[in-house]
Design an enzyme around this catalytic site. Structure first.
Site, PDB file in Angstrom:
ATOM      1  CE  LYS A   1      -2.735   2.961   2.804  1.00 40.88           C
ATOM      2  NZ  LYS A   1      -3.657   3.092   3.977  1.00 40.88           N
TER       3      LYS A   1
ATOM      4  CB  ALA B   1      -8.344   7.538   5.058  1.00 44.67           C
ATOM      5  N   GLY B   2     -11.041   7.504   6.622  1.00 45.70           N
ATOM      6  CA  GLY B   2     -12.558   8.466   6.708  1.00 45.70           C
ATOM      7  C   GLY B   2     -13.649   7.493   7.529  1.00 45.70           C
TER       8      GLY B   2
ATOM      9  N   GLY C   1      -7.912   8.925  10.189  1.00 46.05           N
ATOM     10  CA  GLY C   1      -8.279   8.831  11.374  1.00 46.05           C
ATOM     11  C   GLY C   1      -9.162   9.845  11.939  1.00 46.05           C
TER      12      GLY C   1
ATOM     13  CG  ASN D   1      -5.756   1.049  12.036  1.00 40.34           C
ATOM     14  OD1 ASN D   1      -6.344   0.635  12.974  1.00 40.34           O
ATOM     15  ND2 ASN D   1      -4.588   0.977  11.827  1.00 40.34           N
TER      16      ASN D   1
END
Lengths: 267, 74
Positions: free
Chosen positions: A109, A196-197, A170, A218
């Protein structure tokens, strides 16, 4: 369509990236957990088959400290090394060359980031790094801005997956750009993920309902009050969103359309 | 003959003394640091050292080494 519901209720609906086929459409990060034990349990609950990992200096004063591999078995999960914390193409390429040596695989990634507090994708650095990595034999899943032209260019260069942000890394803000995500998808034929988000289960479901192949997250799990429970919620949300996408939602209409007949009413 | 080697190891200056006559290899360094070679990767002066060449890669004073592993990340 490679998916259908078998008589026993099993749903077969796989996706393939860089020649590797997966059943789970949830990719999870392994960072920001309380400890490695919780990391292992949350990932198990998520049902993910791919996990992202970071590459960092070993702690030379504690060489025997437990390692991620002891809790998240690389034989069971596909490790996807990332370049988190890399702000230049050079650092990203160096990091992934080390990752390839440590792990022995090419699927990575790529993320080249701009400065805090946004950590927004630095697309110029991303293009440079992607070019160098692809030339060096890597299979690059790329974190990027929600820019349809950039997505197309990255795909044409040979990136194996396009992964725009739904909101800053995050942030947990959820998808702030569903229209752009949907429009980008029109330009992309390789796997397309929101990375993300995502803040909670419904955000992940929305990404899947839009037609994403998978979602990468995550913090939404790691920073939940109960990460293991949220991991299970994400698994359900990804499945629900995917099924809804495949089923095809009903049209929206301005006004009511009754489900019960308006004839035969008692008088 | 020098019996010590000075290295920059993960950003820190480290002196390894009592180095045998043949010198210090990457393999030897990893033994000294107690690291599991299967779980780390090594870069010497910004060049990857392939695992298969740890034993034959000899270190000299002034070398800059990075030893990394996988940790949790998103």
């Amino acid at each position: 369509m490679d998916g259908s519901i078998a008589p026993d209720g099993t749903i077969i609906d796989t996706w393939t990236v860089a020649g590797r086929t997966f059943s789970s459409r949830l990719i999870v990060g392994t960072g920001r957990y309380k400890d490695l034990e919780e990391t292992g349990r949350a990932i198990e609950a998520s049902g993910a088959e791919i996990v992202t990992v970071a590459v960092r200096r070993v702690n030379l004063s504690d060489a025997g400290a437990p390692m991620l591999q002891d809790y998240v078995d690389p034989k069971k999960y596909t490790y996807l090394p990332n370049t988190a914390g890399c702000f230049t193409a050079k650092d990203a390429v160096r990091t992934l060359r080390l990752a390839r040596e440590a792990g022995g695989w090419n699927l990575v990634k790529l993320e080249v980031l701009g400065p805090p507090p946004l950590l927004y994708p630095d697309m110029q650095g991303t293009f440079e790094a992607a070019e160098a990595l692809i030339k060096d034999g890597f299979e690059v899943m790329v974190y990027c801005a929600d820019d349809p032209l950039a997505a197309r260019r990255l795909q044409d260069m040979g990136c194996v997956a396009i992964m725009p942000l739904g909101a800053p890394i995050g942030s947990g803000l959820g998808l702030q750009n569903p229209a752009m995500i949907a429009m980008m998808m029109e330009h992309v034929t390789v796997p397309f993920l929101v990375d993300a988000g995502v803040g909670t289960a419904s955000d992940a479901a929305i990404a899947m309902e839009l037609g994403c192949d998978a979602v990468l997250l995550n913090s939404a799990i790691a920073h939940a009050r109960d990460p293991v429970l949220m991991a299970r919620a994400m698994k359900a949300a990804i499945e629900a969103g995917r099924l809804a996408f495949r089923a095809g939602r009903m049209p929206r209409r301005m006004g009511a359309d009754p489900s019960s007949p308006l004839t035969g009413l008692i008088r | 003959m020098h019996d010590f080697v000075t290295l920059t190891l993960n950003g820190e200056n480290r002196v390894f003394d009592g180095v045998p006559d043949g010198g210090l290899s990457v393999a030897g360094l990893l033994v000294l640091t107690g690291l599991d070679t299967r779980k780390v990767a090594v870069e010497r002066n910004e060049e990857i050292v392939p695992r298969s060449r740890y034993a034959e890669t000899w270190l000299t004073s002034g070398d800059c080494l990075e030893i990394v592993h996988f940790i949790g990340g998103g």
